[in-house]
Scaffold this active site. Sequence first.
Site, short mmCIF file in Angstrom:
data_model
loop_
_atom_site.label_atom_id
_atom_site.label_comp_id
_atom_site.label_asym_id
_atom_site.label_seq_id
_atom_site.Cartn_x
_atom_site.Cartn_y
_atom_site.Cartn_z
N ASP A 1 0.87 -1.17 0.00
CA ASP A 1 0.00 0.00 0.00
C ASP A 1 0.91 1.22 0.00
O ASP A 1 2.13 1.08 -0.03
CB ASP A 1 -0.93 -0.03 1.22
CG ASP A 1 -2.23 0.75 1.01
OD1 ASP A 1 -2.16 1.87 0.46
OD2 ASP A 1 -3.30 0.26 1.40
N GLN B 1 -5.02 4.05 1.16
CA GLN B 1 -6.08 3.05 0.92
C GLN B 1 -5.91 2.39 -0.45
O GLN B 1 -6.86 2.26 -1.22
CB GLN B 1 -7.48 3.69 1.01
CG GLN B 1 -7.70 4.59 2.21
CD GLN B 1 -8.13 3.84 3.46
OE1 GLN B 1 -7.90 2.65 3.57
NE2 GLN B 1 -8.75 4.52 4.38
N HIS B 2 -4.70 1.97 -0.75
CA HIS B 2 -4.37 1.41 -2.07
C HIS B 2 -3.88 -0.04 -1.96
O HIS B 2 -2.96 -0.45 -2.64
CB HIS B 2 -3.28 2.25 -2.74
CG HIS B 2 -3.72 3.63 -3.12
ND1 HIS B 2 -2.82 4.63 -3.47
CD2 HIS B 2 -4.95 4.18 -3.20
CE1 HIS B 2 -3.50 5.74 -3.76
NE2 HIS B 2 -4.79 5.49 -3.59
N THR B 3 -4.50 -0.83 -1.10
CA THR B 3 -4.00 -2.17 -0.81
C THR B 3 -4.04 -3.10 -2.02
O THR B 3 -5.06 -3.21 -2.70
CB THR B 3 -4.82 -2.81 0.32
OG1 THR B 3 -4.84 -1.91 1.43
CG2 THR B 3 -4.22 -4.12 0.76
#
Length: 517
Positions: free
Chosen positions: A305, A455-457
């Site tokens: 992330d 919030q880029h998992t």
Amino acid sequence: MGHRSGPAGGRPDVLIVGAGGAGAVLAARLSADPGRSVLVLEAGPVPVGAFPADLLDARLVPGARPGLSATNAYPAELTSGRPYLAVRGRGLGGSTTVNGGYFIRAREADFARWAAASGDDRWSYAKALPLLRRLENDLDLGHSGLHGGTGPIKVRRTSLTHPAAHAFAQAARELGHAEEADKNAQGPPGFGPVPLNADRGVRINTGAAYLLDVISRPNLTVRGDCTVRSVLLRRGPGGLRAAGVLAVRDGRAEVIEAGRVVLCAGAFGSAHLLQVSGIGPANVLAAAGIEVVHELPAVGAAFSDHPQVVVEWTPARTLPEPEDSWLAGALHLSSGGGEDGDLEILQSLVPLAGLVRGETAVPGAPHAFLVSAQTPRALGRLRAVSSDPDTPPRICYRYLTDAEDRRRLREAVRAAAAIVGSGAFAELTTGPAEPADLDDTALDEWIATRLGTSQHTCGTVPMGRSGDRAAAVDGRGAVHGVADLTVADTSILPSAPLRGPANSAVLVGEVIAAALA
């Protein structure tokens, strides 16, 4: 256990779990074949006819508002002892309904990494480009060899006419940063407007773009408020296969059988669902009291992330509210020794206090730059802690554990502070941005106390070759060792892209749909 059901009471050919960034795409593309029956089970609401207006306002970020019914919050830990709530979309369109509307493509280096890891050239940039063009309708640049002009997702870039946006553009030029007019091309990183999945202030999520117009197809059934609790697995002469799911709707449990199950529940949801179904690292499952049906060590073992911090500045006068988007420009720059364009500075035209409250103006509140290190680092861990699917998994991002990650964040924060300290901002701000003139140790402490995430998992169920213990699925999203089970969301991307993955999530839906066609 409940009764068995499917579309019109029959057994669907494909059962899709989740109608989000990739799931809605997959449902629309696969159901275009009238000979294939498709059932979609979505845990959140499915609107009838249109989405609520507050979820479509591109000047706001619905996911920033606490307690929104269209979101689900996962408890997590960013660093040891630093708790966090990671918000994801819940309902038709998933996170594309509640995120910031940023819609920038991955970089060529990302595609090269994904293709190498999966051993599948469908993930190369050359093979992905036709699908990137197919999914978009670029309202600024139109149809070309690089852009699409007829796809479901309308794309428009931010205007940069707002006084703060104009100052950012001038400051970037003043400080010698390159211009990057089209961030969906593959040119050198620099400053430019942000491509949005929005048009004239209206957010376009994948539910609206792909599904609402085709939801009445006789071979397509979309059920909202239906929670999938586990994947039904059967072992036969041909080996282990997915036969359907156990779902709960209106308090009633039912076994729904299907020819193929496709998990599109998001990077957290899909990995957790696999684990509670008995697919994952044996030691994790055993510790959680889950029977090991199929050992797959890569599930939840190493996700990536983008760590993020906010650099705020105070306007010297009241600034106008944004007209079309809360976002303005974006600066991508390269850290010393890092990948090309591995730092990102995004400008918010709405104070963070306004985004949290769902308001476009908060008089006197500071404005923000969102600063992140975009280097793909697979340090995160996701582990089920109970056989009860309602018990959230333990999610540890493990940010700031590496000296290089701390260095990159320091570099990005200082670059943002330099923007505010430029001549272009002199008449717009009351003074320099915090932090000012901190040494490395003090700046590390400043960052650690303000740390967030983009919030880029990605990578909780990573692609890779069969037999590779670091891989859980192949390049078509098929789960290694389990027939008729596919995963299609950002969990399969082995590493987070150098640009935010909303565009890549839609691409995943297109790639896997093409593979299953």
